[in-house]
Write an enzyme that holds these catalytic residues in place. Sequence first.
Site, PDB file in Angstrom:
ATOM      1  N   ASN A 147      35.927  48.034  45.774  1.00  0.00           N
ATOM      2  CA  ASN A 147      35.435  48.087  44.394  1.00  0.00           C
ATOM      3  C   ASN A 147      34.160  47.252  44.289  1.00  0.00           C
ATOM      4  O   ASN A 147      33.656  46.763  45.299  1.00  0.00           O
ATOM      5  CB  ASN A 147      36.517  47.606  43.415  1.00  0.00           C
ATOM      6  CG  ASN A 147      36.921  46.181  43.722  1.00  0.00           C
ATOM      7  OD1 ASN A 147      36.159  45.256  43.533  1.00  0.00           O
ATOM      8  ND2 ASN A 147      38.139  45.998  44.241  1.00  0.00           N
ATOM      9  N   LYS A 197      53.086  39.217  34.444  1.00  0.00           N
ATOM     10  CA  LYS A 197      52.797  38.468  35.678  1.00  0.00           C
ATOM     11  C   LYS A 197      53.141  36.989  35.543  1.00  0.00           C
ATOM     12  O   LYS A 197      52.855  36.198  36.436  1.00  0.00           O
ATOM     13  CB  LYS A 197      51.341  38.675  36.079  1.00  0.00           C
ATOM     14  CG  LYS A 197      51.033  40.164  36.358  1.00  0.00           C
ATOM     15  CD  LYS A 197      49.629  40.364  36.872  1.00  0.00           C
ATOM     16  CE  LYS A 197      49.284  41.835  36.958  1.00  0.00           C
ATOM     17  NZ  LYS A 197      48.730  42.218  38.258  1.00  0.00           N
ATOM     18  N   LYS A 219      49.509  41.844  30.843  1.00  0.00           N
ATOM     19  CA  LYS A 219      49.414  41.192  32.158  1.00  0.00           C
ATOM     20  C   LYS A 219      49.906  39.749  32.076  1.00  0.00           C
ATOM     21  O   LYS A 219      50.575  39.247  32.984  1.00  0.00           O
ATOM     22  CB  LYS A 219      47.971  41.231  32.682  1.00  0.00           C
ATOM     23  CG  LYS A 219      47.632  42.588  33.256  1.00  0.00           C
ATOM     24  CD  LYS A 219      46.225  42.731  33.778  1.00  0.00           C
ATOM     25  CE  LYS A 219      46.040  44.184  34.218  1.00  0.00           C
ATOM     26  NZ  LYS A 219      44.704  44.658  34.248  1.00  0.00           N
TER      27      LYS A 219
HETATM   28  O1  PMT Z   1      33.223  39.244  41.524  1.00  0.00           O
HETATM   29  P1  PMT Z   1      32.243  39.548  40.413  1.00  0.00           P
HETATM   30  O2  PMT Z   1      31.207  40.578  40.821  1.00  0.00           O
HETATM   31  O3  PMT Z   1      31.650  38.294  39.841  1.00  0.00           O
HETATM   32  O4  PMT Z   1      33.058  40.235  39.233  1.00  0.00           O
HETATM   33  C1  PMT Z   1      34.003  39.509  38.506  1.00  0.00           C
HETATM   34  C2  PMT Z   1      35.267  40.332  38.209  1.00  0.00           C
HETATM   35  C3  PMT Z   1      34.911  41.509  37.323  1.00  0.00           C
HETATM   36  C4  PMT Z   1      35.889  40.848  39.511  1.00  0.00           C
HETATM   37  C5  PMT Z   1      36.276  39.362  37.500  1.00  0.00           C
HETATM   38  O5  PMT Z   1      35.699  38.904  36.291  1.00  0.00           O
HETATM   39  C6  PMT Z   1      37.594  40.069  37.204  1.00  0.00           C
HETATM   40  O6  PMT Z   1      37.777  40.743  36.204  1.00  0.00           O
HETATM   41  N1  PMT Z   1      38.583  39.929  38.127  1.00  0.00           N
HETATM   42  C7  PMT Z   1      39.870  40.638  38.096  1.00  0.00           C
HETATM   43  C8  PMT Z   1      39.724  41.966  38.752  1.00  0.00           C
HETATM   44  C9  PMT Z   1      41.014  42.783  38.787  1.00  0.00           C
HETATM   45  O7  PMT Z   1      41.420  43.235  39.824  1.00  0.00           O
HETATM   46  O8  PMT Z   1      41.616  42.872  37.664  1.00  0.00           O
HETATM   47  P2  PMT Z   1      43.057  43.632  37.446  1.00  0.00           P
HETATM   48  O9  PMT Z   1      43.159  43.751  35.972  1.00  0.00           O
HETATM   49  O10 PMT Z   1      43.098  44.864  38.263  1.00  0.00           O
HETATM   50  O11 PMT Z   1      44.100  42.601  38.035  1.00  0.00           O
HETATM   51  C10 PMT Z   1      44.733  41.624  37.216  1.00  0.00           C
HETATM   52  C11 PMT Z   1      44.967  40.365  37.979  1.00  0.00           C
HETATM   53  O12 PMT Z   1      45.920  40.591  39.025  1.00  0.00           O
HETATM   54  C12 PMT Z   1      43.751  39.760  38.649  1.00  0.00           C
HETATM   55  O13 PMT Z   1      43.798  38.366  38.512  1.00  0.00           O
HETATM   56  C13 PMT Z   1      43.900  40.163  40.111  1.00  0.00           C
HETATM   57  O14 PMT Z   1      43.290  39.199  40.985  1.00  0.00           O
HETATM   58  C14 PMT Z   1      45.405  40.181  40.248  1.00  0.00           C
HETATM   59  N2  PMT Z   1      45.937  41.117  41.275  1.00  0.00           N
HETATM   60  C15 PMT Z   1      45.763  42.453  41.138  1.00  0.00           C
HETATM   61  C16 PMT Z   1      46.318  43.314  42.063  1.00  0.00           C
HETATM   62  C17 PMT Z   1      47.066  42.771  43.148  1.00  0.00           C
HETATM   63  N3  PMT Z   1      47.592  43.560  44.063  1.00  0.00           N
HETATM   64  N4  PMT Z   1      47.218  41.452  43.253  1.00  0.00           N
HETATM   65  C18 PMT Z   1      46.674  40.612  42.330  1.00  0.00           C
HETATM   66  O15 PMT Z   1      46.831  39.392  42.424  1.00  0.00           O
END
Ligand code: PMT
Length: 406
Positions: free
Chosen positions: A215, A347, A343
Site C-alpha cells: 500500500n 481491538k 476499531k
Molecule cells: O506512513 P505514512 O505515509 O506517513 O502514512 C500514514 C498512515 C496513513 C499509514 C497512518 O496515518 C495510518 O493511518 N496508519 C494506519 C493504517 C492502517 O492500516 O489502518 P487500518 O485502519 O487498516 O488498521 C487499523 C489499525 O490496525 C492500525 O493501527 C494498523 O497498524 C493495525 N493493524 C491492521 C491490520 C493488521 N493485520 N494488524 C494491525 O495491527
Amino acid sequence: MRWKFMMNGKNILLAVTGGIAVYKAVALTSKLTQAGANVKVMLSEHAANFVPPLSFQVLSRNDVYTDTFDEKDSRVVAHIDLADWADLVIVAPATANTIGRMANGIADDLITTTLLATESPVWVAPAMNVHMISHPAVVRNIEQLYADGIRFIEPEEGYLACGYVGRGRLEEPEKIVARIEEFFGGDQHDLAGKKVLVTAGATRERIDPVRYFTNHSTGKMGYAIAEAAALRGAEVTLIATTNALPVPRGVTHVLVDSAESMYQAVQTHQADTDIFIFTAAVADYTPLEVHAHKIKKQPGDFTVSMKRTKDILKTIGTEKRPGQVVVGFAAETQDLETNAKKKLSEKNADFIVANNVAESGAGFGTDTNIVTIYEDNGAVHELPILAKAEVAQKIIALIIKRSENE
Ligand code: PMT
C-alpha cells in the site's frame, strides 16, 4: 521566566541567510536567549548586508560566525565544532538560494558546510517572495529537504517586503520559539524509563520472488512518533518496513517486511513495552501460496487466493497487561467516526488516531496529517491540519496526560 525553564541549556545554532527578514532573526536570537537557550549565530555574507554581526553578537553573547576560514579558536575546526555543539540548527530566514543549495548538498560557505556536517535536527524557516515560494524549483527543493528529514516552519501569509501580499513571510519569532520549545518537549523527559514501540510503513506480502501486495504508506507518521517519544526521554523501538527515512536519534530501528514478520518482531517486545503505537499500514490478507519462482503469464485470468494476516493491534490490545498503553491508527475513506470507534472497542485500544486518507493533506506520503483522536474513555480530540511531527507530539502529550491522571 516560563521560557527560561522551557529551553534551559539547549544549544541552538541559528543560521541567518540574506533577505529583508533578517531583522526578525535579531528578535529570534533575543527570544531564544531569554528562553534560556545558548545561541550561536552563523551569518551569511548577504545577511550581514542587512544587519551587522555585532547585533547578533550582543544579543547572543557569543561570537558570530561569518566565514568558513575565520577560525576563532585554533584548537578546533569551526564548522565541525559548531555542527557538533548544536542540539538543533535552525536556518531563519532561509532564502530560496540556501534551500536550493541545501537540497543539492552544496557546501560553498560556512552555513551550508556546517549543515552537511551536523547530525542534529535541522529546521528551516523560509522567507521569500510569494512567486518564488511556489516556483516549481523551490517546491521541488523543499520536498527534497522534507524527504531528507529536514523540518520546516512554514512561512505565513501576509504583507511582503517586496510589496506583494501572500505566502512567504517568515514566521513570527515568538511562534518559532514556541515550536522549538514543543520540539524539546518542554525539556521534560517525562517518558524517561518508559519503553515505546512504534510500527511504521507498508507491509509487503509476497506472491513470488519478484511481486508483492502493498500500500502507499511511507512510514513518515511512524518515524515522527518515534522521534517525538525519544525526545521525551523514552527508549524507542521502531519496527518499520522501510529504511529510506533517517532514523531519529537514539531510536532502535528494526527492519521487517511482511505482516507476519512485523507481528513476530512486535511479539518479541510485547512483555517489556509500556506504550505501543501502531501506525503501520498492515495488510489484512496475504497470498495463500508464495511461489518459489516467478509466475509465468498464461492465457486467461489469474486468481490469487489470500488468507487473513494476524491482527497485531488486536492481539496486543486484547493481551495487554495493566499499565500498558495501546494506540492504534485508523485509515479510513468514509464514516471516520463510526469506523474509528469500532476499531477502538474491537481491538481493545486505549486510543485510536483516525485519519481520512482520501482528504488532501492527510494520510499516506504527505508531510502533514489531519487526525481525530478517540480515547476509550469517550474523549475526542479533533486536530486541524498539522505537520506529522506536530501530530506526533500531540499524540505523545495525550498519552502522557492520561498516565498522569491514572
Ligand atoms: O506512513 P505514512 O505515509 O506517513 O502514512 C500514514 C498512515 C496513513 C499509514 C497512518 O496515518 C495510518 O493511518 N496508519 C494506519 C493504517 C492502517 O492500516 O489502518 P487500518 O485502519 O487498516 O488498521 C487499523 C489499525 O490496525 C492500525 O493501527 C494498523 O497498524 C493495525 N493493524 C491492521 C491490520 C493488521 N493485520 N494488524 C494491525 O495491527
